[in-house]
Design a protein around this motif. Sequence first.
Motif, mmCIF file in Angstrom:
data_model
loop_
_atom_site.group_PDB
_atom_site.id
_atom_site.type_symbol
_atom_site.label_atom_id
_atom_site.label_comp_id
_atom_site.label_asym_id
_atom_site.label_seq_id
_atom_site.Cartn_x
_atom_site.Cartn_y
_atom_site.Cartn_z
ATOM 1 N N PRO A 45 1.105 38.616 -17.537
ATOM 2 C CA PRO A 45 1.791 37.858 -18.590
ATOM 3 C C PRO A 45 2.362 38.800 -19.648
ATOM 4 O O PRO A 45 2.100 39.996 -19.611
ATOM 5 C CB PRO A 45 0.688 36.984 -19.177
ATOM 6 N N ASN A 46 3.117 38.255 -20.597
ATOM 7 C CA ASN A 46 3.678 39.070 -21.677
ATOM 8 C C ASN A 46 2.563 39.817 -22.407
ATOM 9 O O ASN A 46 1.515 39.253 -22.691
ATOM 10 C CB ASN A 46 4.416 38.174 -22.689
ATOM 11 N N ALA A 48 0.761 42.212 -21.266
ATOM 12 C CA ALA A 48 -0.343 42.621 -20.398
ATOM 13 C C ALA A 48 -0.485 44.139 -20.322
ATOM 14 O O ALA A 48 -1.580 44.650 -20.089
ATOM 15 C CB ALA A 48 -0.131 42.059 -18.995
ATOM 16 N N THR A 52 3.944 49.508 -20.633
ATOM 17 C CA THR A 52 3.181 50.689 -21.029
ATOM 18 C C THR A 52 2.786 51.497 -19.799
ATOM 19 O O THR A 52 2.904 52.725 -19.788
ATOM 20 C CB THR A 52 1.924 50.254 -21.816
ATOM 21 N N GLN A 91 12.735 48.192 -19.129
ATOM 22 C CA GLN A 91 12.816 46.736 -19.268
ATOM 23 C C GLN A 91 14.140 46.312 -19.911
ATOM 24 O O GLN A 91 14.689 45.269 -19.586
ATOM 25 C CB GLN A 91 11.636 46.241 -20.109
HETATM 26 N N1 LIG Z 1 4.799 51.248 -29.440
HETATM 27 C C1 LIG Z 1 3.827 50.320 -29.569
HETATM 28 N N2 LIG Z 1 3.143 50.191 -30.715
HETATM 29 C C2 LIG Z 1 2.159 49.290 -30.850
HETATM 30 N N3 LIG Z 1 1.788 48.433 -29.886
HETATM 31 C C3 LIG Z 1 2.433 48.501 -28.711
HETATM 32 C C4 LIG Z 1 3.487 49.443 -28.482
HETATM 33 N N4 LIG Z 1 3.926 49.273 -27.228
HETATM 34 C C5 LIG Z 1 3.203 48.281 -26.689
HETATM 35 N N5 LIG Z 1 2.298 47.822 -27.573
HETATM 36 C C6 LIG Z 1 1.320 46.756 -27.321
HETATM 37 O O1 LIG Z 1 0.687 46.997 -26.102
HETATM 38 C C7 LIG Z 1 0.522 45.789 -25.369
HETATM 39 C C8 LIG Z 1 1.184 45.898 -24.010
HETATM 40 O O2 LIG Z 1 2.593 45.952 -24.174
HETATM 41 P P1 LIG Z 1 3.599 46.073 -22.955
HETATM 42 O O3 LIG Z 1 4.960 46.234 -23.528
HETATM 43 O O4 LIG Z 1 3.119 47.120 -22.035
HETATM 44 O O5 LIG Z 1 3.449 44.656 -22.269
HETATM 45 P P2 LIG Z 1 4.244 44.028 -21.042
HETATM 46 O O6 LIG Z 1 3.248 43.670 -20.024
HETATM 47 O O7 LIG Z 1 5.342 44.927 -20.627
HETATM 48 O O8 LIG Z 1 4.834 42.700 -21.671
HETATM 49 P P3 LIG Z 1 6.241 41.929 -21.407
HETATM 50 O O9 LIG Z 1 6.063 41.102 -20.190
HETATM 51 O O10 LIG Z 1 6.385 41.079 -22.601
HETATM 52 O O11 LIG Z 1 7.298 42.962 -21.279
HETATM 53 C C9 LIG Z 1 1.073 44.675 -26.236
HETATM 54 O O12 LIG Z 1 0.007 44.097 -26.940
HETATM 55 C C10 LIG Z 1 1.996 45.409 -27.184
HETATM 56 O O13 LIG Z 1 2.046 44.742 -28.420
#
Ligand SMILES: Nc1ncnc2c1ncn2[C@@H]1O[C@H](COP(=O)(O)OP(=O)(O)OP(=O)(O)O)[C@@H](O)[C@H]1O
Lengths: 318, 288
Positions: A45-46, A48, A52, A91
Amino acid sequence: MALNTSDADAAVVARGVVKRYGDVEALAGVDLTVPTGTVLALLGPNGAGKTTMVKVLTTLITPDAGEVRVAGVDVLAEPQEVRRRIGVSGQYAAVDEYLTGFENLDMIGRLYHLGRRRAKERARELLEVFRLTDAADRPSKTYSGGMRRRLDLAGAIVAAPPVLFLDEPTTGLDPRSRLDMWDLLRDLVREGTTLLLTTQYLEEADTLADDIVVIDHGRAIAHGTADQLKSQVGGDRVEVEVADHAQVGAARAVLARAAGGEVGDDGGRRLTVPVAGGATAMVEIVRALDDAGVQLLDVGLRRPTLDDVFLTLTGASS
Amino acid sequence: MTSIASRPATAPRPGSQAPAPSGGASALLDGFVVARRNMIKVRRVPELLFGTLISPIMFIVLFRYVFGGAIGGLPPGVSYAEFLIPGIFVQTVVFGATITGSGLAEDMQKGIIDRFRSLPMSRMAVLIGRTTSDLLTNVLVVIIMSVTGLLVGWRINSSFLEAVAGFALLLLFAYAISWVMALVGLLMRSPEAFQQISFLVIFPLTFVGNIFVPSDTLPNVVRIVAEWNPVSTLASSAREFFGNTGGLQPSGSFPVENPVLYTLLWVVILLAVFVPLSTRQFARTTSR
Ligand SMILES: Nc1ncnc2c1ncn2[C@@H]1O[C@H](COP(=O)(O)OP(=O)(O)OP(=O)(O)O)[C@@H](O)[C@H]1O
Ligand SMILES: [Mg+2]
């Protein structure tokens, strides 16, 4: 956890990857392996931690802990060697809007050190593959969202890298472009490319991926083929809709006898029962119901979808 | 869609790829590719260059014609236009150098820096490319400013070589400032934030100095700051090189007596400090 020898020939190996942002643990110890020539889908999910994870694997961020190898090279020790072997599309499309589509790809080719002539040829080639030839000499500022996305993906494969990382590659594409993209990715994999992609579309993971890792809150919570994951949330079921309310009881008895499992109902004329034999079991059930004189309105074999898997798994972990 | 698999010959594998150029060569070659990309933008969005040019032209016109008569303390035989124009050159190239920071902040915001960082290019190439293209922009700016200056009464009263040295020092100093701005831009992450911070630095730097008025007309404390401000010594150097001092040898503190040497010292220090700092920050940074 140390990298063991059976991982040595995998294209991507990550062990115990941790990345913290302040109090947020974006990755809380993720392990994953992508055997060479296969496709791994990262689902979640968003928030997750998918993006990263991709950034760690593609040298863009350094993890706080963990080991990562890509194409046989230690990502933390030799990032530049890794960059020579990978293609990345993030992304959000990272195209230079002031440059034309051609100039964007040409520049990337030059920076992969393909050489001047080869970079130009490759740019023309990819513009054709991605159906951007007509717009090739327009600044990409004038492109639609889907065109930009395609240009960005073209950028990722300029050097025909052996390992490809795509973060939500088909988000924002129309159905036709998405199908085209799937074809293209299949072709690349057939040629030997190893692919790691993240996606919000479970159908995409289902059709493209050999393996799926579901992550939530920075942890891998499930791992397997699409079929393995589906059977984890329950196997096939036969669902029947009885025509006459008066026959529901009789139908229930037949189902219990023929399938042996617990019969569920929706409170009306619809009954479901888990089966082991798929279509064969369904035929037997239909035959037994017919023998018992039960009239049916509808009958079907229902398999759990990845949506069921996703909702069950991520619902349980949060 | 044409299948990509139908042309396997066109898919180079890393083994068949040209060997990566060595560190230094790669930094320059890749830097050139990035610089060319930045110059394409200058060509496609000429408004940006126009913006950098219009404010110095406005300054020339305002100061030359509005305040020109009221500014005293000029060396004998030197018109205000002659005094002002080299100062405006300095202000313009220093402002021009801020493009380095806003350009990087913009690229970071749009994710282009992440794209670059995922490529096997030299870690310094983006910064080398950026500072080089901004240097080229500044060359263009200096040419246009010179023409404007000549139109409002500025004259070069020195030898050709001295004049060339004057322009070279202006551009060299601006190049060093570019590397300072690169670090600030990489730390800011949005062009708007960069703009505000850079104004806070650049305005005092260019106004507490001798660009518009001779520094000995300033109140005491301000005068000392102005004298040691490298922007002032750059302006004095430029006036010397272009022969706009009325032949007067200034005396006083070290920077007042040796403006060229003092300015060069600053160039060396700025580059020695900010090239490594910016490069390190570039390797660390990610967008968002
Ligand atoms: N540069 C940053 N600074 C602070 N928190 C971050 C940073 N990058 C990511 N996070 C946090 O790390 C967690 C994972 O983020 P990530 O972008 O990897 O999620 P995702 O699975 O790609 O989500 P989405 O499906 O929305 O793209 C989230 O809680 C996000 O807020
Ligand atoms: Mg993401």
